[in-house]
Design a protein around this motif. Structure first.
Motif, short mmCIF file in Angstrom:
data_model
loop_
_atom_site.label_atom_id
_atom_site.label_comp_id
_atom_site.label_asym_id
_atom_site.label_seq_id
_atom_site.Cartn_x
_atom_site.Cartn_y
_atom_site.Cartn_z
N LEU A 299 1.46 5.45 6.55
CA LEU A 299 0.42 5.43 5.55
C LEU A 299 -0.40 6.70 5.63
O LEU A 299 -0.52 7.31 6.70
N TYR B 20 1.36 1.67 -3.54
CA TYR B 20 0.10 2.16 -4.10
C TYR B 20 0.00 3.68 -3.92
O TYR B 20 -0.40 4.40 -4.85
N GLU B 21 0.39 4.17 -2.74
CA GLU B 21 0.34 5.61 -2.49
C GLU B 21 1.27 6.39 -3.44
O GLU B 21 1.00 7.55 -3.77
N MET C 292 0.82 -1.20 0.00
CA MET C 292 0.00 0.00 0.00
C MET C 292 0.86 1.27 0.00
O MET C 292 0.42 2.31 -0.48
N GLN C 293 2.06 1.20 0.53
CA GLN C 293 2.97 2.34 0.40
C GLN C 293 3.32 2.57 -1.07
O GLN C 293 3.42 3.71 -1.53
N THR D 87 -5.47 6.00 3.02
CA THR D 87 -5.07 4.61 2.76
C THR D 87 -5.52 3.70 3.88
O THR D 87 -6.02 2.60 3.64
#
Length: 535
Positions: free
Chosen positions: A311, A128-129, A125-126, A315
């Motif tokens: 995050l 993704y960011e 997800m990092q 997120t």
């Protein structure tokens, strides 16, 4: 036949246990850090927390596990962190006692097994960011060989929510191959179901997600997690492949002659993670209760801990959403279980997130209650063939939840139906209704929807009962409830029934009374199951 048509009316009373979502004033400020404190400092009651000791002792008596560490934190305050039993005790799966067993300590390091999946998801997800991918991108867009055997349409979101179509797992450790060759075997493996058609919890999903992180960053997963997650958070006792000098601090796991390792102690327990050199997307992380509390607090802080921004708040919110609405009962966010009463019990809620691990670990994070409950055990020491750990997981979560008081209007005592599986708790009063009257009371409840039920019933003879109404699910607020009572009623009762699996916070009834044209009467209720309590 009694007619109760249009007999009830509902009024909400704005009294409840509320929570304040933590926020910081501006991006440069520090987010809440955990600290030790007393239960009252966290708005909790001590007695239920003390009862956790007996829960663990009962598990020892049943030989569920040899040792455990429990941690309970609320509002950033750790109110209980306690070690029990042994970190290392046995030489083999025949329970041969070691000459020098090692007691469990608060800072014992555990193989947290599948809780490792949370670290893999955070890493992804990092990325993704940073715009490296979109959740509904095909995995094969970034790992071309993944497209083999009908997997060209599997998305990254489906990996995180276990809806890719993969089976549960394959025995990589039986392959005579390198880490790279074993990972290729996963990437080429065929699906058991069409993508998105079924929920199947699968290690193959998270192994693949770990490969995605490695491909996008050029770093092995353990290196990335250390640099961008555990080091910034100050999780000093969290790692893959712990150094040998740490072995005395590590909880031993299973006797595994089939892997040629004897008692596994200081190496990852999961055979496939071990075969992947101890670094895999599904398992491999070692950690402590304290460090996992930091991780949990980061989520309660909307992605931040101290000065470290791990995050973005958006997120975190995305990760906590149920992505599996098509598969009721298998609620899942991105990398997280959601709303799973089988181990969250009294903390169960649509927004409660968590994960378990095969070695006997569990992490529950309740945003509504600002609470983190951790149970770390070595239940596979010396063998996995023991009693289930799930009941212990449930009861620890239940006691932690019960320590969070329900605010009762007027600080009065209310009737509480109690906890328990397959309950049939009855609160009853004998009355003499000579003219049509009204039964009224205040109530608060949080029950397993459709499975745990609170009934309001009356009888003319004490044998045949008629239902006035029932409650299930959650009220979230105190409510005023009223029902018409016909002439001739001799008995009134509140009956609480539960199934055999999950308790939530239960059912409260306050100030039940009979209203007539002339006066209000408070019947004398009695019960061996219900109790009067002020929380």
């Amino acid at each position: 036949m009694l007619d109760f048509t249009n007999a009830s009316k509902l009024k909400k009373i704005e009294v409840n246990y509320q929570y304040d979502k933590f926020s910081w004033d501006h991006p440069g400020s520090s987010a809440q850090l955990i600290r030790d404190g007393k239960p009252k400092d966290a708005g909790m009651v001590e007695a239920p927390l003390n009862e956790i000791d007996q829960v663990i002792q009962n598990a020892f008596n049943q030989k569920v596990m040899p040792g455990a560490v429990v941690s309970v934190t609320r509002k950033g305050i750790t109110v209980k962190e306690q070690a029990y039993g042994y970190a290392y005790r046995y030489l083999d799966d025949q329970f041969t006692e070691a000459d020098q067993p090692i007691l469990m300590k608060q800072d014992t390091i555990f193989d947290i097994a599948s809780i490792s999946k949370i670290f893999t998801t955070i890493a992804a997800m990092q990325l993704y960011e940073k715009g490296k991918f979109q959740l509904d991108d095909p995995v094969a867009k970034y790992i071309p060989e993944f497209a083999e055997n009908g997997k060209e349409n599997v998305t990254i979101r489906q990996l995180m929510t276990h809806t890719s179509g993969f089976e549960q797992g394959i025995e990589l450790y039986k392959m005579r191959a390198s880490r790279e060759e074993r990972l290729k075997a996963v990437l080429k493996h065929s699906l058991a179901n069409p993508p998105g058609s079924k929920y199947t919890y699968s290690d193959l999903n998270m192994i693949t997600l770990g490969v995605l992180v490695e491909r996008m960053t050029g770093q092995r997963l353990d290196e990335y997690v250390k640099q961008y997650i555990t080091d910034p958070l100050g999780m000093k006792d969290t790692m893959y492949n712990p150094d040998i000098y740490l072995q005395p601090r590590i909880a031993a796991t299973e006797y595994q002659p089939w892997t040629g390792r004897g008692i596994v102690w200081g190496q990852v327990h999961d055979e496939n993670a071990w075969a992947l050199d101890g670094v895999a997307g599904h398992a491999g992380v070692f950690s402590t209760a304290h460090d996992l509390t930091i991780l949990g607090q980061m989520f309660l802080n909307d992605g931040k801990y101290g000065k470290a921004l791990i995050l973005k708040p958006s997120t975190v919110k995305l990760m906590e959403q149920n992505m599996n609405q098509a598969f009721p009962g298998n609620d899942h966010g991105l990398g997280f279980d959601l709303n799973q009463g089988w181990y969250m019990d009294g903390l169960t809620d649509v927004n409660t997130i968590g994960h378990t691990g095969y070695t006997g670990t569990s992490l529950v994070i309740s945003p509504k209650n600002k609470a983190i409950v951790i149970l770390l055990t070595n239940r596979v020491h010396p063998t996995r063939n023991t009693e289930s750990i799930n009941q212990t997981r449930r009861l620890v979560a239940r006691q932690a939840a019960d320590a969070i008081p329900v605010a009762i209007p007027g600080n009065k005592n209310a009737w509480f139906a109690g906890y328990g599986d397959q309950k049939n708790a009855i609160l009853q009063a004998k009355v003499n209704i000579q003219k049509p009257s009204v039964l009224s009371f205040l109530t608060w409840y949080r029950m397993e929807e459709g499975s745990d039920i609170g009934n309001v019933e009356i009888s003319l003879d004490g044998t045949t009962w008629n239902e006035l109404g029932f409650f299930t699910g959650a009220s979230d607020q105190w409510q005023e409830q009223s029902y018409q009572i016909p002439e001739g009623t001799k008995f009134i009762r509140f009956r609480y029934t539960t199934d055999s699996t999950v308790n939530e916070r239960g059912w409260y009834v306050l100030q039940p009374q009979i209203k007539t044209d002339q006066k209000n009467i408070a019947p004398e209720f009695t019960s061996t199951d219900w109790e009067l309590r002020n929380r």
